[in-house]
Design an enzyme around this catalytic site. Structure first.
Site, PDB file in Angstrom:
ATOM      1  N   GLY A  46     -41.837  -3.368  24.309  1.00 41.16           N
ATOM      2  CA  GLY A  46     -41.093  -3.815  25.481  1.00 41.16           C
ATOM      3  C   GLY A  46     -40.435  -5.141  25.168  1.00 41.16           C
ATOM      4  N   GLN A  51     -37.156 -13.331  27.232  1.00 36.38           N
ATOM      5  CA  GLN A  51     -37.641 -13.621  25.876  1.00 36.38           C
ATOM      6  C   GLN A  51     -36.513 -13.915  24.902  1.00 36.38           C
ATOM      7  OE1 GLN A  51     -40.209  -9.912  26.014  1.00 36.38           O
ATOM      8  NE2 GLN A  51     -41.463 -11.214  24.694  1.00 36.38           N
ATOM      9  N   CYS A  91     -47.975  -9.977  22.709  1.00 38.72           N
ATOM     10  CA  CYS A  91     -46.647 -10.368  23.193  1.00 38.72           C
ATOM     11  C   CYS A  91     -45.842 -10.910  22.024  1.00 38.72           C
ATOM     12  CB  CYS A  91     -46.779 -11.438  24.276  1.00 38.72           C
ATOM     13  SG  CYS A  91     -45.194 -11.957  24.963  1.00 38.72           S
ATOM     14  N   LEU A  92     -44.596 -10.465  21.921  1.00 42.86           N
ATOM     15  CA  LEU A  92     -43.724 -10.952  20.851  1.00 42.86           C
ATOM     16  C   LEU A  92     -43.475 -12.453  20.966  1.00 42.86           C
ATOM     17  CD1 LEU A  92     -41.141  -8.023  20.829  1.00 42.86           C
ATOM     18  CD2 LEU A  92     -42.979  -8.460  19.168  1.00 42.86           C
ATOM     19  N   HIS A 133     -46.207  -6.412  32.381  1.00 44.74           N
ATOM     20  CA  HIS A 133     -46.133  -7.510  31.411  1.00 44.74           C
ATOM     21  C   HIS A 133     -44.690  -8.025  31.334  1.00 44.74           C
ATOM     22  CE1 HIS A 133     -47.088  -9.190  27.200  1.00 44.74           C
ATOM     23  NE2 HIS A 133     -45.758  -9.165  27.217  1.00 44.74           N
ATOM     24  N   GLU A 134     -43.720  -7.096  31.282  1.00 46.42           N
ATOM     25  CA  GLU A 134     -42.301  -7.494  31.200  1.00 46.42           C
ATOM     26  C   GLU A 134     -41.846  -8.141  32.500  1.00 46.42           C
ATOM     27  OE1 GLU A 134     -41.489  -7.485  28.345  1.00 46.42           O
ATOM     28  OE2 GLU A 134     -42.708  -5.877  27.503  1.00 46.42           O
ATOM     29  N   HIS A 137     -42.703 -11.696  32.596  1.00 41.95           N
ATOM     30  CA  HIS A 137     -41.747 -12.536  31.848  1.00 41.95           C
ATOM     31  C   HIS A 137     -40.585 -12.958  32.746  1.00 41.95           C
ATOM     32  CE1 HIS A 137     -43.172 -12.608  27.721  1.00 41.95           C
ATOM     33  NE2 HIS A 137     -43.275 -11.285  27.647  1.00 41.95           N
TER      34      HIS A 137
HETATM   35  O1  GNR Z   1     -45.052  -5.066  21.886  1.00 47.22           O
HETATM   36  C1  GNR Z   1     -45.758  -5.326  22.863  1.00 47.22           C
HETATM   37  N1  GNR Z   1     -46.954  -4.698  23.013  1.00 47.22           N
HETATM   38  C2  GNR Z   1     -47.709  -4.747  24.170  1.00 47.22           C
HETATM   39  C3  GNR Z   1     -49.009  -4.277  24.112  1.00 47.22           C
HETATM   40  C4  GNR Z   1     -49.807  -4.289  25.233  1.00 47.22           C
HETATM   41  C5  GNR Z   1     -49.315  -4.772  26.421  1.00 47.22           C
HETATM   42  C6  GNR Z   1     -48.023  -5.281  26.495  1.00 47.22           C
HETATM   43  C7  GNR Z   1     -47.218  -5.256  25.374  1.00 47.22           C
HETATM   44  S1  GNR Z   1     -45.596  -5.835  25.478  1.00 47.22           S
HETATM   45  C8  GNR Z   1     -45.316  -6.336  23.823  1.00 47.22           C
HETATM   46  C9  GNR Z   1     -43.865  -6.760  23.648  1.00 47.22           C
HETATM   47  C10 GNR Z   1     -43.589  -7.957  24.515  1.00 47.22           C
HETATM   48  O2  GNR Z   1     -43.967  -9.056  24.281  1.00 47.22           O
HETATM   49  N2  GNR Z   1     -42.946  -7.726  25.629  1.00 47.22           N
HETATM   50  O3  GNR Z   1     -42.733  -8.737  26.488  1.00 47.22           O
HETATM   51 NI    NI Z   2     -44.275 -10.196  26.144  1.00 50.94          NI
END
Ligand code: GNR
Ligand code: NI
Length: 180
Positions: A46, A51, A91-92, A133-134, A137
């Site tokens: 995601g 980001q 999270c990236l 999660h997104e 952000h």
């Molecule tokens: O790549 C991602 N893996 C992930 C794994 C578990 C819960 C959420 C994520 S999102 C993350 C990519 C990212 O940072 N998206 O904002």
């Molecule tokens: Ni993230």
């Protein structure tokens, strides 16, 4: 297609609350394509516009192994949630850190597609967790905010040190995409 630079914790720009997308034009469509390329290259499942330093309410997702399930959510809202559970997240923007977060494991989301058309969709499991999660952000929130301040400070110091040891790679800033 250019890869966009992904901001990393504790960059204060990640704390920006994103504004709604109001214009559905070719520049938006290009930004979405660049976000997919950046997410796939990372690799991640995601990516929120926040980001890549674009503070608009837009995210992309693909939890498949073969890029077969690209999803775009613009101005997303969660309209129903159920089944609270725990999943390990990464999270990236917080590279190399993984920890458990409690979230709804089944949600109904209302959003717009890249043409501005409103749709609703049910998501469960990793798709539901990733969407939340997104969306965090877009509100300037990171998964480490759910951890103790002790853990978060430890993570911040670790990433700051790693960043000092590894100066920025030159990549294309995203900002231009929407203003071209
Ligand atoms: O790549 C991602 N893996 C992930 C794994 C578990 C819960 C959420 C994520 S999102 C993350 C990519 C990212 O940072 N998206 O904002
Ligand atoms: Ni993230």
């Amino acid at each position: 297609m250019p890869l966009l630079e992904i901001l990393e914790f504790p960059d204060p720009r990640l704390r920006t609350r994103a504004a709604p997308v109001t214009v559905f034009d070719a520049a938006l469509s290009r930004l979405i394509d660049d976000m997919f390329e950046t997410m796939y290259a990372a690799p991640g499942i995601g990516l929120a516009a926040s980001q890549v330093d674009v503070h608009r309410r837009l995210l992309v997702m693909d939890v498949s192994n073969d890029r077969s399930e690209p999803l775009v959510f613009i101005n997303p809202e969660v309209v129903a949630r159920e089944e609270i559970g725990v999943m390990e997240e990464g999270c990236l923007s917080v590279p190399g850190i993984y920890d458990e977060v409690e979230r709804a494991q089944r949600i109904r989301v209302r959003a717009q597609d890249r043409d501005g058309k409103v749709f609703e969709r049910e998501l469960d499991g990793i798709r539901a967790v990733c969407l939340q999660h997104e969306m965090d952000h877009l509100d300037g929130k990171l998964f480490v905010d759910y951890l103790s301040s002790l853990k978060r400070d430890r993570i911040r110091r670790k990433l700051e040190k790693e960043r000092r040891d590894r100066p920025a790679a030159g990549r294309t800033p995203a900002g231009a995409a929407l203003t071209r």
